[in-house]
Design a protein around this motif. Structure first.
Motif, PDB file in Angstrom:
ATOM      1  N   MET A   1       0.821  -1.205   0.000  1.00 47.43           N
ATOM      2  CA  MET A   1       0.000   0.000   0.000  1.00 47.43           C
ATOM      3  C   MET A   1       0.860   1.261   0.000  1.00 47.43           C
ATOM      4  O   MET A   1       0.495   2.271  -0.592  1.00 47.43           O
ATOM      5  CB  MET A   1      -0.920  -0.001   1.220  1.00 47.43           C
ATOM      6  N   ARG A   2       2.002   1.194   0.660  1.00 46.00           N
ATOM      7  CA  ARG A   2       2.858   2.380   0.724  1.00 46.00           C
ATOM      8  C   ARG A   2       3.398   2.769  -0.644  1.00 46.00           C
ATOM      9  O   ARG A   2       3.785   3.916  -0.864  1.00 46.00           O
ATOM     10  CB  ARG A   2       4.028   2.135   1.680  1.00 46.00           C
ATOM     11  N   ASN A   3       3.418   1.827  -1.568  1.00 44.81           N
ATOM     12  CA  ASN A   3       3.993   2.092  -2.881  1.00 44.81           C
ATOM     13  C   ASN A   3       2.980   2.594  -3.902  1.00 44.81           C
ATOM     14  O   ASN A   3       3.345   2.896  -5.035  1.00 44.81           O
ATOM     15  CB  ASN A   3       4.667   0.822  -3.419  1.00 44.81           C
ATOM     16  N   THR A   4       1.705   2.685  -3.523  1.00 50.18           N
ATOM     17  CA  THR A   4       0.690   3.127  -4.480  1.00 50.18           C
ATOM     18  C   THR A   4       0.679   4.642  -4.646  1.00 50.18           C
ATOM     19  O   THR A   4       0.203   5.151  -5.661  1.00 50.18           O
ATOM     20  CB  THR A   4      -0.713   2.689  -4.033  1.00 50.18           C
ATOM     21  N   GLY A   5       1.155   5.362  -3.634  1.00 49.30           N
ATOM     22  CA  GLY A   5       1.097   6.816  -3.677  1.00 49.30           C
ATOM     23  C   GLY A   5      -0.262   7.375  -3.314  1.00 49.30           C
ATOM     24  O   GLY A   5      -0.484   8.583  -3.394  1.00 49.30           O
ATOM     25  N   ILE A   6      -1.188   6.511  -2.899  1.00 46.00           N
ATOM     26  CA  ILE A   6      -2.549   6.925  -2.561  1.00 46.00           C
ATOM     27  C   ILE A   6      -2.718   6.889  -1.044  1.00 46.00           C
ATOM     28  O   ILE A   6      -2.386   5.885  -0.404  1.00 46.00           O
ATOM     29  CB  ILE A   6      -3.581   5.985  -3.214  1.00 46.00           C
ATOM     30  N   PRO A   7      -3.215   7.960  -0.433  1.00 48.85           N
ATOM     31  CA  PRO A   7      -3.455   7.928   1.018  1.00 48.85           C
ATOM     32  C   PRO A   7      -4.398   6.789   1.396  1.00 48.85           C
ATOM     33  O   PRO A   7      -5.387   6.529   0.709  1.00 48.85           O
ATOM     34  CB  PRO A   7      -4.096   9.292   1.294  1.00 48.85           C
ATOM     35  N   TRP A   8      -4.085   6.119   2.497  1.00 51.48           N
ATOM     36  CA  TRP A   8      -4.904   4.993   2.934  1.00 51.48           C
ATOM     37  C   TRP A   8      -4.912   4.922   4.452  1.00 51.48           C
ATOM     38  O   TRP A   8      -4.076   5.522   5.128  1.00 51.48           O
ATOM     39  CB  TRP A   8      -4.396   3.681   2.333  1.00 51.48           C
ATOM     40  N   ALA A   9      -5.889   4.220   4.973  1.00 52.37           N
ATOM     41  CA  ALA A   9      -6.011   4.049   6.419  1.00 52.37           C
ATOM     42  C   ALA A   9      -6.589   2.671   6.691  1.00 52.37           C
ATOM     43  O   ALA A   9      -7.136   2.023   5.797  1.00 52.37           O
ATOM     44  CB  ALA A   9      -6.902   5.142   7.012  1.00 52.37           C
ATOM     45  N   PHE A  10      -6.482   2.223   7.926  1.00 47.24           N
ATOM     46  CA  PHE A  10      -7.006   0.912   8.281  1.00 47.24           C
ATOM     47  C   PHE A  10      -7.522   0.940   9.709  1.00 47.24           C
ATOM     48  O   PHE A  10      -7.267   1.880  10.468  1.00 47.24           O
ATOM     49  CB  PHE A  10      -5.926  -0.172   8.132  1.00 47.24           C
ATOM     50  N   ILE A  11      -8.254  -0.101  10.066  1.00 46.39           N
ATOM     51  CA  ILE A  11      -8.669  -0.299  11.450  1.00 46.39           C
ATOM     52  C   ILE A  11      -8.192  -1.677  11.897  1.00 46.39           C
ATOM     53  O   ILE A  11      -8.065  -2.595  11.092  1.00 46.39           O
ATOM     54  CB  ILE A  11     -10.203  -0.189  11.610  1.00 46.39           C
ATOM     55  N   TYR A  12      -7.930  -1.806  13.186  1.00 42.96           N
ATOM     56  CA  TYR A  12      -7.481  -3.086  13.719  1.00 42.96           C
ATOM     57  C   TYR A  12      -8.631  -4.086  13.786  1.00 42.96           C
ATOM     58  O   TYR A  12      -9.796  -3.717  13.928  1.00 42.96           O
ATOM     59  CB  TYR A  12      -6.901  -2.901  15.121  1.00 42.96           C
ATOM     60  N   GLY A  13      -8.271  -5.368  13.695  1.00 42.92           N
ATOM     61  CA  GLY A  13      -9.231  -6.449  13.872  1.00 42.92           C
ATOM     62  C   GLY A  13      -8.935  -7.208  15.152  1.00 42.92           C
ATOM     63  O   GLY A  13      -8.170  -6.750  16.004  1.00 42.92           O
ATOM     64  N   ASN A  14      -9.517  -8.384  15.280  1.00 45.66           N
ATOM     65  CA  ASN A  14      -9.322  -9.158  16.505  1.00 45.66           C
ATOM     66  C   ASN A  14      -8.178 -10.162  16.400  1.00 45.66           C
ATOM     67  O   ASN A  14      -7.819 -10.798  17.392  1.00 45.66           O
ATOM     68  CB  ASN A  14     -10.616  -9.890  16.887  1.00 45.66           C
ATOM     69  N   HIS A  15      -7.577 -10.314  15.223  1.00 49.54           N
ATOM     70  CA  HIS A  15      -6.497 -11.295  15.070  1.00 49.54           C
ATOM     71  C   HIS A  15      -5.100 -10.678  15.138  1.00 49.54           C
ATOM     72  O   HIS A  15      -4.110 -11.404  15.130  1.00 49.54           O
ATOM     73  CB  HIS A  15      -6.632 -12.020  13.724  1.00 49.54           C
ATOM     74  N   ASP A  16      -5.016  -9.350  15.190  1.00 41.75           N
ATOM     75  CA  ASP A  16      -3.724  -8.687  14.996  1.00 41.75           C
ATOM     76  C   ASP A  16      -2.687  -9.037  16.051  1.00 41.75           C
ATOM     77  O   ASP A  16      -1.492  -9.091  15.751  1.00 41.75           O
ATOM     78  CB  ASP A  16      -3.919  -7.167  14.966  1.00 41.75           C
ATOM     79  N   THR A  17      -3.123  -9.237  17.287  1.00 38.33           N
ATOM     80  CA  THR A  17      -2.157  -9.508  18.359  1.00 38.33           C
ATOM     81  C   THR A  17      -2.574 -10.726  19.178  1.00 38.33           C
ATOM     82  O   THR A  17      -2.472 -10.741  20.406  1.00 38.33           O
ATOM     83  CB  THR A  17      -2.005  -8.277  19.279  1.00 38.33           C
ATOM     84  N   GLU A  18      -3.053 -11.763  18.482  1.00 33.94           N
ATOM     85  CA  GLU A  18      -3.382 -13.007  19.176  1.00 33.94           C
ATOM     86  C   GLU A  18      -2.100 -13.736  19.575  1.00 33.94           C
ATOM     87  O   GLU A  18      -0.991 -13.267  19.318  1.00 33.94           O
ATOM     88  CB  GLU A  18      -4.266 -13.881  18.283  1.00 33.94           C
ATOM     89  N   SER A  19      -2.230 -14.901  20.167  1.00 31.24           N
ATOM     90  CA  SER A  19      -1.092 -15.589  20.789  1.00 31.24           C
ATOM     91  C   SER A  19       0.041 -15.890  19.814  1.00 31.24           C
ATOM     92  O   SER A  19       1.209 -15.931  20.202  1.00 31.24           O
ATOM     93  CB  SER A  19      -1.571 -16.893  21.429  1.00 31.24           C
ATOM     94  N   TYR A  20      -0.280 -16.080  18.527  1.00 29.75           N
ATOM     95  CA  TYR A  20       0.764 -16.411  17.561  1.00 29.75           C
ATOM     96  C   TYR A  20       1.433 -15.174  16.966  1.00 29.75           C
ATOM     97  O   TYR A  20       2.367 -15.278  16.180  1.00 29.75           O
ATOM     98  CB  TYR A  20       0.190 -17.263  16.423  1.00 29.75           C
ATOM     99  N   ALA A  21       0.962 -13.984  17.323  1.00 32.07           N
ATOM    100  CA  ALA A  21       1.527 -12.752  16.770  1.00 32.07           C
ATOM    101  C   ALA A  21       2.929 -12.510  17.323  1.00 32.07           C
ATOM    102  O   ALA A  21       3.255 -12.890  18.451  1.00 32.07           O
ATOM    103  CB  ALA A  21       0.621 -11.572  17.093  1.00 32.07           C
ATOM    104  N   THR A  22       3.764 -11.866  16.534  1.00 27.54           N
ATOM    105  CA  THR A  22       5.142 -11.589  16.945  1.00 27.54           C
ATOM    106  C   THR A  22       5.280 -10.243  17.643  1.00 27.54           C
ATOM    107  O   THR A  22       6.353  -9.931  18.163  1.00 27.54           O
ATOM    108  CB  THR A  22       6.084 -11.622  15.732  1.00 27.54           C
TER     109      THR A  22
END
Length: 241
Positions: A1-22
């Protein structure tokens, strides 16, 4: 997404920092701060965030070429799990709703009118389930636009058992015309309930559950076209192999 040159945004979900996350929540938050608009010129991630529940709560002002406010885009963290354990989904808390309300009222005062707004979050509100049940009963309380709910979990709508006051406050304020969520991987329905479009975005997921990589009906994008008069059109852009 950073390479598109288009502004973007996101929201967090429930899987982002589960037990297997680094990374944990704090580390992930700091990572995205380092990649935010100040350095990337594309990622709209708030370096300074409101002192409320969740991360990445923000609103983005979308203005016309004459600088009149077209839309306020609210990105609200629906959080992940409660302290009661895994799969006890959290919800959008009262302090987050109060923050949303305060900013709507502030913008209304600045613009001298009821502004138009959209809200984006990950996990559906309970009203998504209410609206879907009414749709299943062929009720005239809801209006069907497109899509289907084909979630293969125990429930068609995997919402929190804890009610959020966000929907009722939005109805009272008469500003928000649409709410958008994800979470339920096979759902992409759009219904209108009490004057607000409740839309599931299409999915780009290939990993969530066995077999989903071979399924394509739910896959694609959701295009929101905003017109100068603040009206919107919402359409699905299905994935084409």
């Amino acid at each position: 997404m950073r390479n598109t040159g288009i502004p973007w945004a996101f929201i967090y979900g429930n899987h982002d920092t589960e037990s297997y996350a680094t990374t944990d929540k704090s580390e992930l938050n700091e990572l995205y701060k380092s990649l935010s608009y100040k350095t990337s010129r594309t990622l709209l991630y708030p370096y300074i965030q409101p002192n409320i529940t969740g991360r990445n709560n923000q609103f983005i002002e979308l203005r016309n070429s004459d600088n009149t406010l077209n839309q306020a885009l609210f990105l609200i963290d629906s959080n992940a799990y409660t302290d009661d354990g895994f799969n006890k989904y959290d919800y959008i808390h009262d302090d987050q709703v109060d923050w949303y309300k305060e900013n709507i009222e502030k913008l209304n005062k600045e613009e001298n009118k009821t502004i138009s707004s959209l809200i984006f979050f990950h996990m559906p509100l309970q009203e998504y389930e209410t609206a879907y049940n009414l749709y299943e009963k062929d009720s005239n309380e809801v209006k069907y636009y497109f899509g289907s709910n084909d979630e293969k979990m125990i429930d068609k709508i995997c919402d929190s058992e804890y009610p959020s006051k966000l929907f009722n406050v939005a109805v009272q304020l008469k500003s928000t015309k649409g709410m958008f969520c994800g979470h339920d991987h096979y759902n992409n329905m759009s219904l209108e309930y009490k004057g607000i479009r409740l839309t599931y975005g299409m999915s780009i997921d290939y990993l969530a559950m066995p077999g989903i990589a071979r399924d394509t009906k739910q896959r694609g994008a959701t295009l929101i076209t905003v017109h100068k008069d603040s009206t919107i059109d919402i359409e699905q852009i299905p994935y084409k192999q």
